[in-house]
Design a protein around this motif. Structure first.
Motif, PDB file in Angstrom:
ATOM      1  N   GLY A 127      -7.357  -8.283   9.426  1.00 31.16           N
ATOM      2  CA  GLY A 127      -6.176  -8.207   8.582  1.00 31.16           C
ATOM      3  C   GLY A 127      -6.072  -6.904   7.826  1.00 31.16           C
ATOM      4  N   THR A 128      -6.510  -5.832   8.462  1.00 27.01           N
ATOM      5  CA  THR A 128      -6.577  -4.516   7.813  1.00 27.01           C
ATOM      6  C   THR A 128      -5.475  -3.602   8.326  1.00 27.01           C
ATOM      7  N   VAL A 129      -4.896  -2.824   7.416  1.00 28.51           N
ATOM      8  CA  VAL A 129      -3.935  -1.782   7.762  1.00 28.51           C
ATOM      9  C   VAL A 129      -4.615  -0.435   7.528  1.00 28.51           C
ATOM     10  N   VAL A 130      -4.519   0.452   8.509  1.00 22.63           N
ATOM     11  CA  VAL A 130      -5.180   1.751   8.407  1.00 22.63           C
ATOM     12  C   VAL A 130      -4.134   2.852   8.379  1.00 22.63           C
ATOM     13  N   LEU A 131      -4.257   3.733   7.399  1.00 22.70           N
ATOM     14  CA  LEU A 131      -3.415   4.920   7.315  1.00 22.70           C
ATOM     15  C   LEU A 131      -4.253   6.141   7.664  1.00 22.70           C
ATOM     16  N   ASP A 132      -3.703   7.038   8.469  1.00 24.37           N
ATOM     17  CA  ASP A 132      -4.386   8.305   8.720  1.00 24.37           C
ATOM     18  C   ASP A 132      -3.623   9.458   8.068  1.00 24.37           C
ATOM     19  N   HIS A 133      -2.630   9.101   7.246  1.00 25.31           N
ATOM     20  CA  HIS A 133      -1.895  10.049   6.399  1.00 25.31           C
ATOM     21  C   HIS A 133      -1.166  11.104   7.215  1.00 25.31           C
ATOM     22  N   ARG A 173      -9.193  13.136  10.931  1.00 25.37           N
ATOM     23  CA  ARG A 173      -8.144  12.936   9.941  1.00 25.37           C
ATOM     24  C   ARG A 173      -8.651  12.062   8.797  1.00 25.37           C
ATOM     25  N   PRO A 174      -8.131  12.251   7.582  1.00 23.69           N
ATOM     26  CA  PRO A 174      -8.498  11.341   6.483  1.00 23.69           C
ATOM     27  C   PRO A 174      -7.950   9.950   6.788  1.00 23.69           C
ATOM     28  N   GLN A 175      -8.650   8.928   6.364  1.00 21.46           N
ATOM     29  CA  GLN A 175      -8.229   7.564   6.648  1.00 21.46           C
ATOM     30  C   GLN A 175      -8.332   6.708   5.391  1.00 21.46           C
ATOM     31  N   THR A 176      -7.407   5.778   5.255  1.00 24.33           N
ATOM     32  CA  THR A 176      -7.466   4.778   4.200  1.00 24.33           C
ATOM     33  C   THR A 176      -7.335   3.412   4.861  1.00 24.33           C
ATOM     34  N   TRP A 177      -8.354   2.568   4.669  1.00 23.78           N
ATOM     35  CA  TRP A 177      -8.367   1.222   5.252  1.00 23.78           C
ATOM     36  C   TRP A 177      -8.009   0.236   4.145  1.00 23.78           C
ATOM     37  N   ILE A 178      -6.944  -0.525   4.354  1.00 20.36           N
ATOM     38  CA  ILE A 178      -6.405  -1.395   3.322  1.00 20.36           C
ATOM     39  C   ILE A 178      -6.483  -2.842   3.785  1.00 20.36           C
ATOM     40  N   SER A 179      -7.231  -3.644   3.055  1.00 20.28           N
ATOM     41  CA  SER A 179      -7.294  -5.081   3.320  1.00 20.28           C
ATOM     42  C   SER A 179      -6.828  -5.807   2.069  1.00 20.28           C
ATOM     43  N   GLY A 180      -5.534  -5.984   1.953  1.00 19.89           N
ATOM     44  CA  GLY A 180      -4.953  -6.657   0.804  1.00 19.89           C
ATOM     45  C   GLY A 180      -4.773  -5.745  -0.391  1.00 19.89           C
ATOM     46  N   PRO A 181      -4.213  -6.293  -1.484  1.00 20.95           N
ATOM     47  CA  PRO A 181      -4.044  -5.507  -2.705  1.00 20.95           C
ATOM     48  C   PRO A 181      -5.398  -5.102  -3.284  1.00 20.95           C
ATOM     49  N   SER A 182      -5.381  -4.105  -4.148  1.00 21.13           N
ATOM     50  CA  SER A 182      -6.602  -3.708  -4.846  1.00 21.13           C
ATOM     51  C   SER A 182      -7.112  -4.875  -5.681  1.00 21.13           C
ATOM     52  N   ALA A 183      -8.400  -5.172  -5.561  1.00 19.83           N
ATOM     53  CA  ALA A 183      -8.959  -6.301  -6.306  1.00 19.83           C
ATOM     54  C   ALA A 183     -10.419  -6.043  -6.620  1.00 19.83           C
ATOM     55  N   THR A 184     -10.857  -6.545  -7.765  1.00 19.78           N
ATOM     56  CA  THR A 184     -12.259  -6.468  -8.149  1.00 19.78           C
ATOM     57  C   THR A 184     -12.577  -7.690  -8.998  1.00 19.78           C
ATOM     58  N   SER A 185     -13.841  -7.923  -9.273  1.00 19.27           N
ATOM     59  CA  SER A 185     -14.216  -9.065 -10.114  1.00 19.27           C
ATOM     60  C   SER A 185     -15.445  -8.705 -10.920  1.00 19.27           C
ATOM     61  N   ASP A 186     -15.582  -9.358 -12.068  1.00 14.76           N
ATOM     62  CA  ASP A 186     -16.732  -9.097 -12.924  1.00 14.76           C
ATOM     63  C   ASP A 186     -17.883 -10.018 -12.542  1.00 14.76           C
ATOM     64  N   ILE A 187     -18.931 -10.030 -13.340  1.00 19.65           N
ATOM     65  CA  ILE A 187     -20.120 -10.800 -13.009  1.00 19.65           C
ATOM     66  C   ILE A 187     -19.841 -12.306 -12.972  1.00 19.65           C
ATOM     67  N   GLU A 188     -18.781 -12.735 -13.662  1.00 19.09           N
ATOM     68  CA  GLU A 188     -18.402 -14.145 -13.646  1.00 19.09           C
ATOM     69  C   GLU A 188     -17.394 -14.454 -12.541  1.00 19.09           C
ATOM     70  N   LEU A 189     -17.135 -13.460 -11.657  1.00 24.75           N
ATOM     71  CA  LEU A 189     -16.257 -13.613 -10.495  1.00 24.75           C
ATOM     72  C   LEU A 189     -14.801 -13.856 -10.882  1.00 24.75           C
ATOM     73  N   ASP A 190     -14.401 -13.361 -12.053  1.00 26.76           N
ATOM     74  CA  ASP A 190     -12.990 -13.403 -12.429  1.00 26.76           C
ATOM     75  C   ASP A 190     -12.278 -12.264 -11.704  1.00 26.76           C
ATOM     76  N   ARG A 191     -11.321 -12.610 -10.857  1.00 22.98           N
ATOM     77  CA  ARG A 191     -10.625 -11.625 -10.028  1.00 22.98           C
ATOM     78  C   ARG A 191      -9.562 -10.890 -10.841  1.00 22.98           C
ATOM     79  N   VAL A 192      -9.566  -9.576 -10.714  1.00 22.43           N
ATOM     80  CA  VAL A 192      -8.566  -8.728 -11.367  1.00 22.43           C
ATOM     81  C   VAL A 192      -7.970  -7.825 -10.295  1.00 22.43           C
ATOM     82  N   GLU A 193      -6.652  -7.765 -10.228  1.00 21.38           N
ATOM     83  CA  GLU A 193      -5.978  -6.971  -9.213  1.00 21.38           C
ATOM     84  C   GLU A 193      -5.316  -5.748  -9.839  1.00 21.38           C
ATOM     85  N   GLY A 194      -5.258  -4.681  -9.055  1.00 21.21           N
ATOM     86  CA  GLY A 194      -4.561  -3.481  -9.489  1.00 21.21           C
ATOM     87  C   GLY A 194      -5.382  -2.513 -10.306  1.00 21.21           C
TER      88      GLY A 194
END
Length: 208
Positions: A127-133, A173-194
């Motif tokens: 489910g990944t979109v790849v940009l080569d710019h 070429r430079p590449q950017t591999w995108i699998s969904g919106p930007s997301a991260t989580s802290d040690i308690e696994l609380d998801r934060v996007e953007g």
């Protein structure tokens, strides 16, 4: 070598003495290139699993779906090379000309809340979109700072798995591999996007 280690190795050698050799398993592709329709369904399913929005449409429907995806946007950046129909639709909806990335400095990218690009390839197995710019994709910063990213991908650009994608991409070429919106989580696994990229990803999957 310690005596304990020698004893363990000797026991292992004794245990496997006379055992039949085991043939190496045949490598299995992540997703075999089966029915094209099934491959597109799989791609759309996994992109959605990443909390992105997938819109399947025909070529003549692209402008209206772009406008729908941008209905809450105020300033939209469109890199040079996106199809003219999309340029016209964005201009009509927002009442302002589309901007070439060559006219926008890095510090000015934060003023844009949305970006519309094409892409190089999509991967059904991940489910990944790849940009080569290249044409229609802009430079890398263009897709990292705006909060909303609308990607236009043709059905013919979707491949079964990562090896197929790598064969299509130019390693220089430079590449950017995108699998969904930007997301991260802290040690308690609380998801934060953007936090380090677009909060919203909209993928327009266009039939050939």
């Amino acid at each position: 070598m310690s005596s304990a280690r020698e004893e363990i190795l000797a026991a292992v050698r004794e245990a496997v003495r006379g055992a039949e050799p085991v043939a190496a398993p045949e490598p299995q592709p992540t997703l075999p290139p089966a029915d094209p329709g099934q491959m597109l369904d799989r791609f759309a399913e996994l992109v959605s699993d990443y909390r992105a929005t997938v819109v399947r449409c025909r070529p003549h429907e692209v402008p209206v779906h772009v406008l729908t995806a941008l209905r809450e946007s105020e300033r939209v950046l469109v890199p040079e090379g996106v199809p003219d129909a999309v340029h016209d639709a964005v201009v009509e909806r927002l009442g302002a000309a589309a901007v070439s990335t060559g006219d926008v400095g890095d510090h000015e990218l934060e003023d844009f809340d949305s970006v519309v690009t094409t892409c190089a390839v999509g991967i059904a197995a991940t489910g990944t979109v790849v940009l080569d710019h290249g044409t229609g994709q802009g430079r890398r910063a263009l897709t990292l700072l705006p909060d909303r990213h609308v990607v236009i991908i043709r059905a013919g650009q979707v491949v079964p798995d990562v090896p197929h994608a790598v064969r299509r991409l130019d390693p220089l070429r430079p590449q950017t591999w995108i699998s969904g919106p930007s997301a991260t989580s802290d040690i308690e696994l609380d998801r934060v996007e953007g936090v380090h990229g677009p909060r919203t990803l909209v993928v327009l999957l266009v039939s050939d």
